[in-house]
Design a protein around this motif. Structure first.
Motif, PDB file in Angstrom:
ATOM      1  N   GLU A 243       0.826  -1.205   0.000  1.00  0.00           N
ATOM      2  CA  GLU A 243       0.000   0.000   0.000  1.00  0.00           C
ATOM      3  C   GLU A 243       0.865   1.261   0.000  1.00  0.00           C
ATOM      4  OE1 GLU A 243      -2.396  -3.309   0.864  1.00  0.00           O
ATOM      5  OE2 GLU A 243      -0.560  -2.650   1.861  1.00  0.00           O
ATOM      6  N   GLU A 244       1.957   1.217   0.778  1.00  0.00           N
ATOM      7  CA  GLU A 244       2.848   2.381   0.825  1.00  0.00           C
ATOM      8  C   GLU A 244       3.541   2.588  -0.520  1.00  0.00           C
ATOM      9  OE1 GLU A 244       4.047   2.260   5.579  1.00  0.00           O
ATOM     10  OE2 GLU A 244       5.206   1.122   4.120  1.00  0.00           O
ATOM     11  N   MET A 245       3.917   1.486  -1.177  1.00  0.00           N
ATOM     12  CA  MET A 245       4.552   1.615  -2.482  1.00  0.00           C
ATOM     13  C   MET A 245       3.555   2.131  -3.520  1.00  0.00           C
ATOM     14  SD  MET A 245       6.885  -1.144  -4.573  1.00  0.00           S
ATOM     15  CE  MET A 245       8.176  -1.078  -3.349  1.00  0.00           C
ATOM     16  N   VAL A 246       2.301   1.683  -3.421  1.00  0.00           N
ATOM     17  CA  VAL A 246       1.260   2.196  -4.330  1.00  0.00           C
ATOM     18  C   VAL A 246       1.079   3.693  -4.125  1.00  0.00           C
ATOM     19  CG1 VAL A 246      -1.230   2.174  -4.770  1.00  0.00           C
ATOM     20  CG2 VAL A 246       0.018   0.017  -4.637  1.00  0.00           C
ATOM     21  N   GLN A 247       1.103   4.133  -2.870  1.00  0.00           N
ATOM     22  CA  GLN A 247       0.945   5.564  -2.599  1.00  0.00           C
ATOM     23  C   GLN A 247       2.106   6.359  -3.172  1.00  0.00           C
ATOM     24  OE1 GLN A 247      -1.837   7.002  -1.276  1.00  0.00           O
ATOM     25  NE2 GLN A 247      -0.795   8.857  -2.005  1.00  0.00           N
ATOM     26  N   LYS A 248       3.316   5.821  -3.092  1.00  0.00           N
ATOM     27  CA  LYS A 248       4.470   6.504  -3.688  1.00  0.00           C
ATOM     28  C   LYS A 248       4.289   6.638  -5.202  1.00  0.00           C
ATOM     29  CE  LYS A 248       8.019   5.266  -0.291  1.00  0.00           C
ATOM     30  NZ  LYS A 248       9.296   4.540  -0.065  1.00  0.00           N
ATOM     31  N   LEU A 249       3.760   5.563  -5.812  1.00  0.00           N
ATOM     32  CA  LEU A 249       3.513   5.614  -7.258  1.00  0.00           C
ATOM     33  C   LEU A 249       2.477   6.687  -7.587  1.00  0.00           C
ATOM     34  CD1 LEU A 249       3.432   1.887  -8.468  1.00  0.00           C
ATOM     35  CD2 LEU A 249       5.059   3.655  -9.127  1.00  0.00           C
ATOM     36  N   LYS A 250       1.447   6.784  -6.761  1.00  0.00           N
ATOM     37  CA  LYS A 250       0.422   7.799  -7.003  1.00  0.00           C
ATOM     38  C   LYS A 250       0.995   9.202  -6.843  1.00  0.00           C
ATOM     39  CE  LYS A 250      -3.700   5.092  -5.905  1.00  0.00           C
ATOM     40  NZ  LYS A 250      -4.926   4.989  -5.085  1.00  0.00           N
ATOM     41  N   ASN A 251       1.893   9.361  -5.871  1.00  0.00           N
ATOM     42  CA  ASN A 251       2.536  10.672  -5.687  1.00  0.00           C
ATOM     43  C   ASN A 251       3.358  11.038  -6.926  1.00  0.00           C
ATOM     44  OD1 ASN A 251       1.408  10.783  -3.151  1.00  0.00           O
ATOM     45  ND2 ASN A 251       3.260  10.090  -2.097  1.00  0.00           N
ATOM     46  N   LYS A 252       4.097  10.056  -7.459  1.00  0.00           N
ATOM     47  CA  LYS A 252       4.881  10.312  -8.666  1.00  0.00           C
ATOM     48  C   LYS A 252       3.974  10.583  -9.852  1.00  0.00           C
ATOM     49  CE  LYS A 252       9.100   7.758  -7.500  1.00  0.00           C
ATOM     50  NZ  LYS A 252      10.043   6.683  -7.918  1.00  0.00           N
ATOM     51  N   TYR A 253       2.860   9.845  -9.897  1.00  0.00           N
ATOM     52  CA  TYR A 253       1.898  10.055 -10.979  1.00  0.00           C
ATOM     53  C   TYR A 253       1.400  11.504 -10.950  1.00  0.00           C
ATOM     54  CZ  TYR A 253      -2.076   9.096 -14.073  1.00  0.00           C
ATOM     55  OH  TYR A 253      -2.970   9.101 -15.120  1.00  0.00           O
ATOM     56  N   HIS A 254       1.124  12.002  -9.752  1.00  0.00           N
ATOM     57  CA  HIS A 254       0.648  13.381  -9.621  1.00  0.00           C
ATOM     58  C   HIS A 254       1.720  14.374 -10.063  1.00  0.00           C
ATOM     59  CE1 HIS A 254      -1.654  16.761  -8.140  1.00  0.00           C
ATOM     60  NE2 HIS A 254      -0.623  17.150  -7.400  1.00  0.00           N
ATOM     61  N   GLU A 255       2.993  14.048  -9.823  1.00  0.00           N
ATOM     62  CA  GLU A 255       4.078  14.930 -10.258  1.00  0.00           C
ATOM     63  C   GLU A 255       4.142  15.004 -11.777  1.00  0.00           C
ATOM     64  OE1 GLU A 255       7.684  13.567  -8.557  1.00  0.00           O
ATOM     65  OE2 GLU A 255       7.025  13.798  -6.480  1.00  0.00           O
ATOM     66  N   PHE A 256       3.931  13.858 -12.432  1.00  0.00           N
ATOM     67  CA  PHE A 256       4.006  13.831 -13.898  1.00  0.00           C
ATOM     68  C   PHE A 256       2.720  14.348 -14.545  1.00  0.00           C
ATOM     69  CE2 PHE A 256       7.675  11.192 -13.245  1.00  0.00           C
ATOM     70  CZ  PHE A 256       8.441  11.345 -14.387  1.00  0.00           C
ATOM     71  N   PHE A 257       1.581  14.053 -13.911  1.00  0.00           N
ATOM     72  CA  PHE A 257       0.295  14.443 -14.484  1.00  0.00           C
ATOM     73  C   PHE A 257      -0.503  15.210 -13.426  1.00  0.00           C
ATOM     74  CE2 PHE A 257       1.481  10.141 -16.039  1.00  0.00           C
ATOM     75  CZ  PHE A 257       1.872  10.501 -17.329  1.00  0.00           C
TER      76      PHE A 257
END
Length: 784
Positions: A243-257
């Motif tokens: 779950e924590e790794m998924v949240q990190k991915l979502k944070n990066k996703y927000h940075e890109f998009f």
């Protein structure tokens, strides 16, 4: 045909007409003499992709392509969905072709699979398994012959619920695969598919290249499902959950998009799901049940979402909407390029402005060449630092591997088990070391890509094409054989066992003797009781006989007087004469008569009874005589049994003490043997890890200059490409300005004509898209 069928048929017809008109537009560009060869080639590729899309719409096929970097686990994911290992999968790059997974009922003649070659020929496959398919779909090819370079695609026909109703799952090559042309294959499939599944991997999640590819995919395929694979590799020591790794991915996703809503990201373990579902992988389950592996894989959560998409109306809508949106993307891109060309042709540029741009270009070339010189030093440092970091990581992982291998010896108790583990240790070290080597080689390539990204951010796609030239690092981890002497405890154990066996045999013999003695005593007591019983019976019978003889009195003889009448002969001479004359003489007399009938009967009865009683006495005497009197009496035997019992208890004490002493001795010897074996294992593992570290260090040292040269060449290529792009733009401008008015008017007229067609097609597309978006998908309520 009912109303809904008629509406569906009309929409399908309009979509096919739109696709056909767009294909024709692309074909017209191919024939246009006023466009460049590069533009013609690009238009031909678009026409090919649109033709495939048209076939899918005509045949009501629905394509879902799986996208991700190589080694993200795409093939393992599809294997898990199918419930068996069909597609080959390793930690390095494998898939070299596009593989279509289709429903079994779509096979033309019941084939298991069909291989389509680039020369137009086909080959039928009678059965499907990873060993067979490796020859056709992996970069290794058949016996290293490179046959996959000749393969265009492979259709696999399987019985699976996700492939029903025309659904195709597409296994594509890795996005950053180094084999020639694989990226182009994947990009074409993006354009041809209705939906896509984009896969991150937990061992290198959310890299810059991942999001660059995701951005590219978003421009080609609007419907995207996002997965995070390999959650089983997330180590507890990292204090990180899926779950924590998924949240990190979502944070990066927000940075890109930043302007987009965060998508749902499904964490899964394709490997655990495959192990749980494929009986051939039951040996890999360890101490986990299939149910536990299935639960930990979280695979079913994503399958449920995909199943809802395919069955509850979304897929039906997307099956029409997505082709229209793909056409819109193509047409808008074409119009953007065309608008730029019209603007260029309509614009008037003076010679002074052209000279000014030339001077600026020369200045830019000078700056870029200076930048090229300065970058050489920074590239050296960046590459070396990156490789040093990876070297430290691999060194640490090798150290951890060594500690695990040494600690694992503590899991075994007996020297034989430890020795067997030691014999198996080289193979385990070799497998683990080679796995680490492969992972390290992949990490190294990715790290070099990240370093290269620092120098080619604006041309990332071109950079990846160039990065194919970076040499890969192959670490052949050679593990030495182990030389450990088997523990001598076996000889001592044999001696102790022999002595213990002898004592146990004596113990068993005494027990048997005691049992036999007690049995004999019981038999003796039984005989003694029988004899005593017969004696008593015999004496009783004799007493009974004597008493009978003495006490039995027969009844007395009865005496009676009877008067008898009769005739008798006359006596004498006279009597004889008289008898002749007169006959016999009549007489009457009283006679005393004795009746002994009762007396005689009693006497006979007495005799018979005495005889019978004597026979009974004789029978008892016979029974008594038949009993073997040649036996040891029970008292003697009981005394002997007691003596044996005392010897047994004494032996039991000796045996218990011997066992305790033997166990203690064996344990001490086993402990000494285990300590020695573990020391030997520890020394072997330490020496082997040291060898592996040296192998890694030597491999890196030999490749450092190659990597530096490769990245430096990439940076130079990037700079040169930037220069070529600027020079090409200026040359196009100069050519346009220097062209005659007639030529320019012709180009302008052609561009405006194409724009008119594009505008008309976009209007048709917009009308169809608006109509389709207004359709509300039906939902299916699940009945419990």
């Amino acid at each position: 045909m009912n109303q809904y069928q008629q509406e569906y048929a009309n929409r399908k017809k309009r979509i096919l007409e739109l696709i056909e008109q767009t294909i024709q537009y692309m074909k017209d560009i191919e024939k246009n003499e006023t466009v460049s060869e590069e533009e013609k080639k690009e238009a031909a590729g678009h026409a090919e992709a649109l033709s495939e899309l048209k076939k899918n719409v005509e045949n009501q096929l629905f394509s879902i392509v799986l996208i991700g970097e190589f080694s993200a686990g795409k093939s393992s994911f599809l294997n898990a969905m199918m419930g068996q290992k069909i597609l080959p999968s390793w930690s390095d790059e494998t898939t070299a072709t596009v593989n279509f997974l289709r429903s079994k009922d779509r096979a033309p003649n019941g084939e298991a699979g069909i291989v389509y070659y680039k020369d137009g020929t086909t080959e039928k496959l009678d059965h499907l398994d990873s060993k067979t398919l490796k020859d056709y779909v992996s970069t290794q090819g058949k016996n290293g012959t490179g046959i996959t370079k000749l393969v265009e695609r492979v259709d696999l026909f399987l019985d699976n619920k996700f492939l029903k109703d025309g659904v195709m799952l597409v296994d594509s090559p890795g996005l950053n695969g180094v084999a020639e042309g694989l990226a182009d294959i994947t990009e074409r499939q993006m354009e041809q598919s209705h939906a896509s599944i984009f896969m991150f991997s937990s061992d290198h999640p959310g890299s810059k290249s991942d999001f660059q590819y995701l951005n590219e995919l978003k421009g080609k395929c609007p419907r995207i499902f996002i997965l995070l694979n390999k959650i089983d590799l997330i180590q507890d020591s990292e204090n990180e959950t899926p779950e924590e790794m998924v949240q990190k991915l979502k944070n990066k996703y927000h940075e890109f998009f930043p302007d987009e809503e965060l998508p749902e990201i499904y964490p899964i373990s394709a490997r655990f799901a495959l192990w749980a579902r494929d009986p051939e992988h039951s040996d890999k389950q360890g101490n986990k049940s299939s149910e536990q592996l299935e639960k930990e894989s979280r695979f079913g959560l994503f399958e449920n979402r995909l199943w809802r998409y395919l069955t509850q109306g979304e897929r039906t809508k997307d099956q029409m909407l997505l082709p229209v949106q793909k056409i819109a993307m193509q047409l808008k891109q074409e119009k953007k390029v065309n608008d730029g060309l019209i603007e260029l042709l309509q614009k008037t540029t003076s010679p002074a402005e052209i000279n000014d741009k030339k001077e600026k270009l020369e200045d830019a070339i000078h700056v870029l060449k200076k930048k090229e010189s300065e970058q050489a030093k920074t590239i050296n440092g960046d590459v070396r630092n990156a490789m040093d970091d990876l070297e430290k990581q691999l060194t640490h992982r090798l150290t951890q591997l060594g500690e695990r291998m040494k600690n694992r010896a503590d899991d075994y108790d007996s020297p034989d088990e430890v020795y067997a583990y030691a014999q198996d240790l080289p193979d385990q070290l070799r497998q683990n070391a080679n796995r680490l080597g492969r992972e390290f080689a992949g990490d190294l390539r990715k790290k070099m890509i990240e370093v290269a990204e620092l120098y080619c951010t604006d041309q990332l796609r071109e950079a990846y094409d160039s990065l194919k030239g970076i040499p890969g690092l192959t670490l052949q981890m050679e593990v030495p054989s182990i030389s450990i002497t088997e523990a001598v405890i076996g000889k001592n154990l044999e001696k102790i066992n022999q002595e213990l066996e002898a004592k146990e045999k004596e113990y068993e013999r005494l027990y048997d003797e005691k049992d036999q003695t007690e049995l004999s005593a019981a038999k003796a007591r039984k005989k003694e009781r029988q004899i005593e019983s017969l004696k008593e019976e015999l004496n009783q019978r004799r007493r009974d006989l004597r008493n009978y003889e003495i006490n039995f009195n027969p009844r007395e003889v009865q005496t009676n007087v009877e008067t008898r009448h009769g005739f008798r002969d006359r006596r004498g001479i006279v009597g004889s004469i008289a008898q002749l004359l007169l006959g016999q003489k009549e007489y009457t007399e009283d006679v005393t008569v004795k009746d002994s009938t009762a007396h005689d009967e009693d006497v006979r009865t007495k005799e018979e009874n005495i005889k019978e009683m004597k026979a009974g006495i004789k029978e008892v005497e016979t029974q008594k005589n038949e009993i073997d009197t040649d036996f040891i009496d029970s008292d003697t035997l009981s005394i002997k049994a007691g003596q044996i019992d005392r010897r047994i208890r004494e032996l039991e004490g000796n045996l218990q003490r011997y066992r305790e002493n033997a166990t203690k001795q064996l344990q001490e010897e086993a402990d000494r043997a285990n300590r020695k074996l573990r020391r030997d294992i520890g020394d072997y593992v330490d020496d082997t890890i040291l060898i592996l570290k040296r192998t890694m260090e030597e491999g890196l040292e030999n490749q450092k200059e190659n990597y530096i040269s490769a990245v430096r060449a990439l940076a130079v290529t990037t700079i040169h490409k930037e220069l070529e792009e600027k020079q090409g733009r200026l040359n196009s401008l100069i050519a346009a300005m220097e062209a005659s008015d007639k030529e320019r008017d012709q180009k302008l007229q052609g561009a405006e004509g194409r724009n008119k067609i594009l505008t008309d097609l976009l209007q048709k597309e917009a009308a169809i898209e608006t109509e389709l978006k207004q359709i509300k998908p039906d939902t299916i309520e699940n009945k419990k």
